[in-house]
Design a protein around this motif. Structure first.
Motif, PDB file in Angstrom:
ATOM      1  N   ASP A 105       0.848  -1.191   0.000  1.00 20.63           N
ATOM      2  CA  ASP A 105       0.000   0.000   0.000  1.00 20.63           C
ATOM      3  C   ASP A 105       0.883   1.241   0.000  1.00 20.63           C
ATOM      4  O   ASP A 105       1.660   1.457   0.917  1.00 20.63           O
ATOM      5  N   HIS A 106       0.731   2.055  -1.043  1.00 23.03           N
ATOM      6  CA  HIS A 106       1.553   3.255  -1.158  1.00 23.03           C
ATOM      7  C   HIS A 106       0.761   4.539  -0.997  1.00 23.03           C
ATOM      8  O   HIS A 106       1.324   5.622  -1.163  1.00 23.03           O
ATOM      9  N   LYS A 107      -0.555   4.445  -0.667  1.00 26.30           N
ATOM     10  CA  LYS A 107      -1.317   5.678  -0.508  1.00 26.30           C
ATOM     11  C   LYS A 107      -2.367   5.628   0.599  1.00 26.30           C
ATOM     12  O   LYS A 107      -2.535   6.593   1.314  1.00 26.30           O
ATOM     13  N   TRP A 151      -3.919  -5.300  -3.836  1.00 28.91           N
ATOM     14  CA  TRP A 151      -2.513  -4.946  -4.053  1.00 28.91           C
ATOM     15  C   TRP A 151      -1.637  -6.146  -4.373  1.00 28.91           C
ATOM     16  O   TRP A 151      -0.487  -5.990  -4.775  1.00 28.91           O
TER      17      TRP A 151
END
Length: 177
Positions: A105-107, A151
């Motif tokens: 998870d990047h956001k 993801w």
């Protein structure tokens, strides 16, 4: 007059350099996808480990609250919302707040403080009386916590923490008839 080989300049010919470059490009073309696949599997394993930690925290919570699931919302949009959610209710039961952050998870984590969603249909229920789609749970295969988005590699792309506190990337919902 014949030129002798000792007058030749040391170094590589253009053909030799091009062959070496072609070999390097071919190796890189093979290594990059393999590296990405290994990294994706590593992030998936770390996510499953996070869900197991959340399961351990949930187990401690259940012991402190007469086997009753927490009364919490599925999630929140921003960290400044004053809503009881997974990461606020179980924070005191986990030693590492990074357990709420899926490495893939990047956001979402940055915005909301958690990469996971709580199955709010189980809020306030006794752990032995969970219901999923209107049916009593079979073998505790009721999902309690999931990734917020798909993801991860695989069919579903999400990981689950089930009511038996096992974590899996497999969709294994179960209900009694």
């Amino acid at each position: 007059m014949k030129l002798s080989s000792r007058h030749r300049q040391p170094g590589f010919t253009l053909t030799e350099v091009l062959i070496v470059l072609a070999i390097i490009v071919a190796l890189a073309a093979i290594a990059v996808p393999v590296g990405r696949s290994v990294m994706a599997k590593s992030r998936n394993a770390a996510c499953l480990s996070n869900l197991r930690q959340i399961g351990t925290g949930l187990e401690a919570y259940l012991q402190d609250h007469a086997q009753t699931m927490p009364e919490i919302a599925a999630g929140r949009k921003g960290k400044n919302e004053d809503t009881p959610v997974l990461e606020t209710e179980l924070a005191s039961y986990l030693s590492n707040p990074e357990a709420f952050h899926c490495p893939a998870d990047h956001k979402c984590f940055e915005a909301s403080g958690c990469s996971y969603l709580w199955n709010s249909s189980q809020s306030g229920r006794n752990r032995l009386k969970l219901v999923f789609f209107g049916k009593e749970g079979d073998d505790r295969r009721i999902p309690l916590v999931t990734d917020k988005e798909d993801w991860h590699p695989g069919e579903s792309g999400v990981n689950f923490l089930y009511a038996d506190l096992s974590a899996s990337s497999k969709v294994e919902f179960g209900v009694n008839q």
